[in-house]
Write a protein that holds these residues in place. Structure first.
Motif, mmCIF file in Angstrom:
data_model
loop_
_atom_site.group_PDB
_atom_site.id
_atom_site.type_symbol
_atom_site.label_atom_id
_atom_site.label_comp_id
_atom_site.label_asym_id
_atom_site.label_seq_id
_atom_site.Cartn_x
_atom_site.Cartn_y
_atom_site.Cartn_z
ATOM 1 N N ALA A 153 0.846 -1.194 0.000
ATOM 2 C CA ALA A 153 0.000 0.000 0.000
ATOM 3 C C ALA A 153 0.880 1.242 0.000
ATOM 4 N N GLN A 155 0.617 5.279 0.048
ATOM 5 C CA GLN A 155 -0.302 6.382 0.266
ATOM 6 C C GLN A 155 0.209 7.702 -0.307
ATOM 7 N N ASP A 156 1.511 7.930 -0.224
ATOM 8 C CA ASP A 156 2.088 9.198 -0.663
ATOM 9 C C ASP A 156 3.090 8.928 -1.770
ATOM 10 N N HIS A 183 -2.519 2.179 -4.789
ATOM 11 C CA HIS A 183 -2.536 3.590 -4.400
ATOM 12 C C HIS A 183 -3.959 4.109 -4.490
ATOM 13 N N ARG A 185 -6.121 7.514 -4.408
ATOM 14 C CA ARG A 185 -6.021 8.971 -4.518
ATOM 15 C C ARG A 185 -7.242 9.615 -3.875
ATOM 16 N N LYS A 186 -7.004 10.319 -2.797
ATOM 17 C CA LYS A 186 -8.093 11.004 -2.100
ATOM 18 C C LYS A 186 -8.144 12.443 -2.588
ATOM 19 N N VAL A 241 -9.072 4.370 1.893
ATOM 20 C CA VAL A 241 -7.779 3.732 1.669
ATOM 21 C C VAL A 241 -7.779 2.291 2.161
ATOM 22 N N VAL A 257 2.362 -2.775 4.588
ATOM 23 C CA VAL A 257 1.936 -1.399 4.834
ATOM 24 C C VAL A 257 3.029 -0.674 5.609
ATOM 25 N N VAL A 273 -4.927 3.975 8.947
ATOM 26 C CA VAL A 273 -5.029 3.006 7.849
ATOM 27 C C VAL A 273 -4.402 1.683 8.257
ATOM 28 N N THR A 274 -3.198 1.744 8.820
ATOM 29 C CA THR A 274 -2.531 0.518 9.266
ATOM 30 C C THR A 274 -3.369 -0.183 10.326
#
Length: 291
Positions: A153, A155-156, A183, A185-186, A241, A257, A273-274
């Protein structure tokens, strides 16, 4: 000197499942395996009928049983075992300093029961300096199926963490498995209309999809060059996510993660998230610390 895969044994079925998973992982990577059992006698912990000598005997038996089982299944695997007279958290964190990975068992079976980390698991996850793999006592953990993917995963994408991708690519390489980079995208809430929290699952317009694909490919490029034999698949989504990551594990044998290290923040922090992934995942989860 090779860094070992370390596994904590406490005598529970979950810890023996974790030990078998750790042995397979060590064998794949050509690393030694180290078993650790922490035992600290404290007056009042047990009924008076259970003497310190009796408890010490059973504590030693946990390690002996673990060694016997693993030596029988993996006769060529370099294996050491250690009993430590201290708390479990202290013993595990100390050995994580020199480990390639630390493996622990968990009893969580469903969304209702969750990934039952306990105080030891939570503290070790939040403070360990090496990747920590949480293994459930279920069929998915007992034996990975041929073709099972490794899912990572991200995220950034502007600052893809090296330790996270190093671990994920190495795990996929050792298995001969496909690596799936996920990934999500928010977008700002104004892009959804009426302040909705997420766009429809799977929805990406063409321009945005192309942009995110380029960013993800750029983030992955150094590791694709380092591991040219690893096949990489990409999953990009607009969704919550944790939900998108968990959906991607349908064909996975391992989920990787990240956990940001907050050296100035006291206490135990593993991120929302984790935490959600650990709570619901049915596959082993590797939590990799990174700055």
């Amino acid at each position: 000197m090779l860094r070992p895969v370390v596994v904590g044994l406490d005598g529970s079925p979950e810890s023996f499942t974790a030990a078998n998973w750790a042995a397979r992982e060590a064998q794949r990577r050509g690393l030694p395996l180290h078993l650790v059992h922490a035992w600290l006698w404290q007056t009042g912990d047990l009924p008076a009928a259970d003497s310190e000598d009796t408890v010490r005997h059973w504590a030693r038996r946990i390690l002996r049983d673990g060694e016997k089982e693993l030596n029988g299944r993996y006769p060529d695997l370099p294996l050491t075992a250690e009993q430590v007279t201290t708390t479990a958290v202290t013993a595990l964190l100390e050995r994580a300093e020199g480990a390639e990975a630390l493996v622990l068992g968990s009893r969580g079976l469903s969304a209702l029961t969750g990934f039952l980390l306990g105080s030891v698991g939570q503290q070790v996850l939040a403070r360990a300096t090496c990747p920590v793999v949480m293994v459930r006592a279920n069929e998915r953990s007992a034996a990975e199926r041929p073709g099972d993917e490794v899912v990572v995963a991200l995220q950034d994408l502007t600052e893809a963490p090296g330790p996270l991708l190093d671990f994920a690519f190495a795990a996929a390489s050792a298995r001969g498995a496909t690596l799936r980079a996920v990934h999500v995208r928010k977008l700002p809430s104004s892009d959804y209309g009426y302040g909705l929290a997420a766009a429809p699952v799977g929805y990406l317009d063409g321009d945005l999809e192309s942009q995110v694909n380029r960013e993800l490919e750029t983030a992955l490029e150094p590791w694709r060059e380092k591991y040219p034999r690893v096949t990489v698949e990409r999953t990009i989504d607009l969704a919550f996510v944790a939900g998108a990551v968990l959906r991607a594990t349908a064909q996975a044998g391992l989920l990787v993660v990240g956990r940001r290290t907050h050296r100035s923040v006291p206490g135990t922090h593993i991120g929302p998230v984790t935490h959600a992934v650990l709570h619901h995942s049915t596959v082993p989860v590797a939590v990799v610390p990174h700055d």
